[in-house]
Design an enzyme around this catalytic site. Structure first.
Site, short mmCIF file in Angstrom:
data_model
loop_
_atom_site.label_atom_id
_atom_site.label_comp_id
_atom_site.label_asym_id
_atom_site.label_seq_id
_atom_site.Cartn_x
_atom_site.Cartn_y
_atom_site.Cartn_z
N LYS A 222 60.72 67.68 -9.15
CA LYS A 222 61.12 68.20 -10.45
C LYS A 222 60.84 69.71 -10.53
O LYS A 222 61.68 70.49 -10.92
CB LYS A 222 60.38 67.45 -11.56
N ARG A 286 57.47 60.40 -13.90
CA ARG A 286 57.33 58.94 -13.70
C ARG A 286 58.41 58.14 -14.40
O ARG A 286 58.42 56.92 -14.34
CB ARG A 286 55.93 58.50 -14.13
N LYS A 530 44.13 69.79 -8.41
CA LYS A 530 45.19 70.56 -7.71
C LYS A 530 44.77 72.00 -7.55
O LYS A 530 44.87 72.58 -6.47
CB LYS A 530 46.46 70.57 -8.58
#
Ligand code: G6P
Length: 576
Positions: A222, A286, A530
């Site tokens: 995405k 999702r 992250k």
């Protein structure tokens, strides 16, 4: 901006002192000692009362410790939390994802084209949503047809035989799960591969068995910035250029396509935007398998089957949007889950698909449920005051029976189970299907009934076991029962049935999020790790002496970095 009671800014956590919550707590205290067996014995119509059918699916929730009074109190709770109004807000494109200022419109990805009326056409921020969705579907139809029919070929003229989907999270779990589930519908020439992990062993295993001249890479992201996907995509690109004899950079266009919302990122990677399949920020990762993230699915099963998959989900959407809560399958599944989680105290939910091809469904649901509802802050920013998403886990039946079902039957926690089965198989092997279904139904019955000490004693006496042995074994062989489960049945695992099944769980997650008062559509919790990984990566890649360069961590993290760096540095100098 809307100031209706359901506008997100005003939504606080579900509170344990609201009237409907208190009523349910009192009801739980008054009924908790009634065994499920007794509920069945006392009501011959229990099955009819606690089953519902919609969009080709059948849900039996009779084997839960609940009564019609429980359900009616749960429906009160749902109404008190404005589930119906919030549901409509989602469908019409209100920006219910308030922390990211986005609408949530995965349902628009499966709305039939053209819309039934001008009024039904969705316009969000000036975007003609249905028309844009349709245009991308056309692009997917044309492209997938050309690959499947051998019109689209590799750089030296050979037809494509292998598709490698490179993505992670929603850009991997959805397409991977659906391709596996619809394996019998897959094109005979095409082999599907999925690479997600930044661990090089993942892509290495795939690259070692494919031919660059006949492989198509689908780079699915995405954002087109995700570290894992970018690293794997670059490795695939490099591998192609070195392994494909005589191939040059221009030949990449035959072998790399992208699925993304980030056109600039795709261009920067070197993929022609002509070979990019777009989608939009109102599609959550999702919830994206219905968008162009489903490109690998459409390649595998063809566009017609992909359309059936979308239609199955749309049938569930229509049911969810219009059925009263009392007959609304996703709402019921959600409310039964709220009952188990917030009143009966279950901390996890086990998913047991009795279908080998649904092997990836539990991991798919882990992201759908836990990334959506694993939250501790309400929409208005206040702390959540009740428990939210349970841990989701599971594996296919019958395999799970020979591994962890012991704990489900006799462990100290009560873990509800969702059994999922198709009545008719795709194969023609005699005997297997009846054996599979017998196990599925036996397990839910065993969880419900258990086996009392008296029953165990009588059985051992019939077998002639000596009394002292009976006494010693009795507690070990007794099953407490009273363990709740749902059973979801479909006729066959077709594209439409799978579409409806996924949409069922999507809307279940939505209803639970509304009840708990959280935003099911953001995922801030994945950010911290992250960001820290990018700092540690820099540290692992520097030559500076260990102590000075990695001194900013705790002693554990520091120690681990130093141990790893020594090995990485040694490998680097060996390679030099
Ligand atoms: O599709 P991408 O932008 O590469 O994102 C892939 C995944 O990574 C993120 O960490 C999110 O937690 C997921 O919701 C998302 O599906």
């Amino acid at each position: 901006m809307s100031t209706t009671p359901y506008s997100a800014q005003h939504i606080s956590s579900l509170k344990a002192d609201t009237p409907s919550f208190l009523a349910l707590q009192e009801h739980y205290a008054a009924t908790k000692n009634i065994p499920l067996r007794a509920l069945f014995d006392g009501d011959p119509d229990r099955f009819a009362s606690f089953t519902v059918e919609a969009a080709g699916l059948f849900l039996d929730y009779a084997k839960n410790t609940l009564t019609s009074e429980t359900m009616s109190l749960l429906f009160n709770l749902a109404r008190e939390r404005h589930v119906e109004a919030r549901r409509e807000a989602m469908f019409v494109g209100e920006k219910i994802n308030t922390t990211e200022h986005r609408a949530v419109l995965h349902t628009a990805l499966r709305t039939p084209w053209p819309p039934s009326s001008a009024a039904a056409a969705l316009v969000v921020d000036g975007q003609q949503v249905n028309a844009d969705v349709h245009a991308v579907l056309e692009q997917i139809a044309t492209f997938t047809e050309s690959v499947r029919s051998e019109k689209w070929r590799g750089y030296n003229g050979k037809p494509i035989t292998d598709i490698v989907n490179i993505g992670i999270g929603g850009s991997d779990l959805g397409p991977k799960m659906v391709c596996q589930a619809l394996r019998p519908f897959q094109h005979a020439r095409l082999t599907m591969h999925f690479v997600s992990n930044v661990d090089g062993h993942d892509i290495d295993a795939v690259l070692s068995k494919i031919d660059p001249a006949t492989t198509l890479f689908v780079i699915a992201s995405k954002t087109f910035t995700t570290m894992e996907t970018m690293m794997n995509a670059h490795s695939a690109r490099q591998w192609f250029l070195t392994q494909a004899e005589t191939a040059t950079e221009t030949d990449l266009a035959h072998h790399f396509v992208a699925v993304s919302t980030n056109t600039e990122g795709v261009k920067a990677f070197g993929i022609d935007p002509q070979n990019m399949f777009p989608f939009w920020d109102w599609v959550g990762g999702r919830y994206s398998v219905w968008s162009s993230i489903g490109l690998s699915v459409a390649l595998a099963i063809g566009f017609e089957r992909f359309s059936e998959f979308l239609a199955g989900a749309h049938a569930m959407d229509s049911h969810f949007r219009s059925a009263p809560l009392e007959q609304n399958m996703p709402a019921i599944l959600a409310l039964v889950g709220v009952w188990q989680r917030n009143f009966c105290g279950s901390a996890s939910l086990s998913i047991a698909p009795y279908h080998q091809d649904l092997g990836n469904f539990p991991s798919y649901l882990q992201q759908l449920e836990m990334e959506s509802n694993g939250k501790r802050t309400a929409l208005d920013g206040s702390p959540v005051e009740v428990n939210t998403c349970p841990v989701i886990w599971g594996n296919v039946g019958t395999n799970g029976q020979h591994a962890y079902f012991q704990l489900l039957h006799q462990g100290t926690d009560i873990t509800p189970v969702d059994f999922i089965a198709a009545l008719a198989p795709e194969h023609r092997l005699p005997g297997h299907q009846a054996a599979l279904l017998a196990n599925c139904f036996a397990q839910s019955e065993a969880f419900m009934r258990g086996k009392s000490a008296d029953e165990v004693r009588a059985e051992m006496q019939t077998k002639g076991m000596p009394e002292d042995q009976i006494t010693a074994l009795l507690p070990h062989r007794t099953f407490p029962g009273n363990r709740p489960s749902n059973t979801i049945l479909m006729q066959k695992l077709t594209p439409a049935a799978l579409g409806a099944l996924i949409a069922l769980y999507e809307h279940k997650v939505f209803v639970q999020g509304v009840i708990w008062g959280i935003n099911s559509f953001d995922q801030w919790g994945v950010e911290l790790g992250k960001v820290m990984a990018t700092h540690i990566l820099d540290e692992l890649n520097t030559n500076a002496t260990c102590d000075s360069s990695v001194g900013k961590h705790d002693s554990s993290t520091n120690g681990l970095i130093n141990r790893a760096r020594a090995v990485l540095m040694a490998a680097k100098s060996d390679a030099a």
